[in-house]
Design a protein around this motif. Structure first.
Motif, PDB file in Angstrom:
ATOM      1  N   ARG A   4       5.276  11.779  -5.259  1.00 20.15           N
ATOM      2  CA  ARG A   4       3.811  11.563  -4.666  1.00 20.15           C
ATOM      3  C   ARG A   4       3.342   9.905  -5.108  1.00 20.15           C
ATOM      4  N   ARG A   5       3.148   9.038  -6.340  1.00 21.42           N
ATOM      5  CA  ARG A   5       2.383   7.758  -6.363  1.00 21.42           C
ATOM      6  C   ARG A   5       2.777   6.690  -5.672  1.00 21.42           C
ATOM      7  N   ARG A   6       4.883   7.272  -5.871  1.00 19.94           N
ATOM      8  CA  ARG A   6       5.585   6.142  -5.652  1.00 19.94           C
ATOM      9  C   ARG A   6       5.536   6.114  -3.903  1.00 19.94           C
ATOM     10  N   ALA A   7       5.235   7.489  -3.147  1.00 14.48           N
ATOM     11  CA  ALA A   7       5.211   7.100  -2.103  1.00 14.48           C
ATOM     12  C   ALA A   7       3.552   6.658  -1.211  1.00 14.48           C
ATOM     13  N   GLY A   8       2.882   6.767  -2.368  1.00 12.22           N
ATOM     14  CA  GLY A   8       1.639   6.349  -1.818  1.00 12.22           C
ATOM     15  C   GLY A   8       1.726   5.094  -1.846  1.00 12.22           C
ATOM     16  N   LEU A   9       1.912   4.477  -3.030  1.00 17.53           N
ATOM     17  CA  LEU A   9       2.579   2.609  -3.420  1.00 17.53           C
ATOM     18  C   LEU A   9       2.745   2.568  -1.545  1.00 17.53           C
ATOM     19  N   ALA A  10       3.685   3.094  -1.303  1.00 16.66           N
ATOM     20  CA  ALA A  10       4.820   2.544  -0.334  1.00 16.66           C
ATOM     21  C   ALA A  10       3.465   2.271   0.585  1.00 16.66           C
ATOM     22  N   VAL A  11       2.575   2.951   1.131  1.00 22.78           N
ATOM     23  CA  VAL A  11       1.902   3.628   2.106  1.00 22.78           C
ATOM     24  C   VAL A  11       0.994   2.638   2.162  1.00 22.78           C
ATOM     25  N   MET A  12       0.166   1.888   1.122  1.00 25.58           N
ATOM     26  CA  MET A  12      -0.892   1.484   0.724  1.00 25.58           C
ATOM     27  C   MET A  12      -0.047   0.072   1.140  1.00 25.58           C
ATOM     28  N   SER A  13       1.433  -0.245   0.625  1.00 22.84           N
ATOM     29  CA  SER A  13       1.636  -1.723   1.010  1.00 22.84           C
ATOM     30  C   SER A  13       1.863  -1.949   2.903  1.00 22.84           C
ATOM     31  N   GLU A  14       2.283  -1.325   3.592  1.00 23.25           N
ATOM     32  CA  GLU A  14       2.416  -0.942   4.855  1.00 23.25           C
ATOM     33  C   GLU A  14       1.757  -1.229   5.736  1.00 23.25           C
ATOM     34  N   VAL A  15      -0.317  -0.782   4.950  1.00 25.66           N
ATOM     35  CA  VAL A  15      -0.658  -0.537   5.933  1.00 25.66           C
ATOM     36  C   VAL A  15      -1.742  -1.590   5.346  1.00 25.66           C
ATOM     37  N   TYR A  16      -1.454  -2.144   3.723  1.00 25.17           N
ATOM     38  CA  TYR A  16      -2.554  -3.802   3.998  1.00 25.17           C
ATOM     39  C   TYR A  16      -1.341  -4.853   4.190  1.00 25.17           C
ATOM     40  N   GLY A  17      -0.184  -4.380   3.960  1.00 26.52           N
ATOM     41  CA  GLY A  17       0.375  -5.399   4.536  1.00 26.52           C
ATOM     42  C   GLY A  17       0.858  -6.680   2.942  1.00 26.52           C
ATOM     43  N   TRP A  18       0.661  -6.158   2.080  1.00 26.09           N
ATOM     44  CA  TRP A  18       1.132  -6.703   0.661  1.00 26.09           C
ATOM     45  C   TRP A  18       1.509  -5.872  -0.271  1.00 26.09           C
ATOM     46  N   GLU A  19       2.165  -6.146  -1.553  1.00 25.96           N
ATOM     47  CA  GLU A  19       3.056  -5.633  -2.230  1.00 25.96           C
ATOM     48  C   GLU A  19       1.694  -4.081  -3.017  1.00 25.96           C
ATOM     49  N   MET A  20       1.979  -3.909  -2.655  1.00 23.79           N
ATOM     50  CA  MET A  20       0.850  -2.936  -3.420  1.00 23.79           C
ATOM     51  C   MET A  20       1.169  -2.388  -5.194  1.00 23.79           C
ATOM     52  N   ASN A  77       0.108  -7.253  10.668  1.00 27.57           N
ATOM     53  CA  ASN A  77       1.032  -6.031  10.267  1.00 27.57           C
ATOM     54  C   ASN A  77       0.990  -6.390  12.280  1.00 27.57           C
ATOM     55  N   GLY A  78       0.834  -6.741  12.777  1.00 26.91           N
ATOM     56  CA  GLY A  78       1.027  -7.160  14.205  1.00 26.91           C
ATOM     57  C   GLY A  78       0.281  -5.640  14.557  1.00 26.91           C
ATOM     58  N   GLU A  79      -0.280  -4.969  14.356  1.00 27.90           N
ATOM     59  CA  GLU A  79      -0.731  -3.449  15.142  1.00 27.90           C
ATOM     60  C   GLU A  79      -2.216  -3.928  15.974  1.00 27.90           C
ATOM     61  N   LEU A  80      -2.820  -5.049  15.778  1.00 29.90           N
ATOM     62  CA  LEU A  80      -3.998  -5.710  16.656  1.00 29.90           C
ATOM     63  C   LEU A  80      -3.622  -7.263  17.294  1.00 29.90           C
ATOM     64  N   THR A  81      -3.869  -7.657  18.582  1.00 24.03           N
ATOM     65  CA  THR A  81      -4.196  -8.804  19.203  1.00 24.03           C
ATOM     66  C   THR A  81      -5.279  -9.105  18.219  1.00 24.03           C
TER      67      THR A  81
END
Length: 120
Positions: A4-20, A77-81
């Protein structure tokens, strides 16, 4: 570290664009496990959708400092211009009030400048 923690950290990394990496304490645990491992990971809304909702909520509460992090991540992340962020700022002026919307618009302008500089 739990799955669960690994999954959460992976999503945090995606959302913020840097390795958490994992952090200490209960607050970080709830942030990684619940907010990102559960809420940001749910089906039904994209990260972009969630980011737009979050930007609106942050604007309504005057939390431009937190919104600055979100706006920068959305651009990175290219989500918004930059043009979409400008439009969001104007839109928010009408729905959260001119003073709060103006604070967001000014902050978006600074984030866009930083983003453009970093891309050069």
């Amino acid at each position: 570290m739990t799955e669960r923690r690994r999954a959460g950290l992976a999503v945090m990394s995606e959302v913020y664009g840097w390795e958490m990496s994992d952090g200490p304490g209960d607050f970080f645990a709830h942030t990684a496990d619940q907010v990102f491992g559960e809420v940001w990971s749910r089906e039904g809304l994209t990260h972009r959708d969630r980011r737009l909702l979050l930007l609106g909520a942050l604007a309504a509460t005057g939390m431009t400092d937190v919104a600055e992090i979100q706006a920068g991540a959305a651009l990175g992340n290219g989500e918004l211009t930059p043009e979409e962020l400008d439009e969001i700022g104007l839109f928010l002026c009408y729905y959260v009030g001119w003073p709060l919307g103006t604070k967001m618009t000014m902050m978006f302008g600074e984030v866009i400048k930083q983003h453009r500089r970093a891309r050069k």
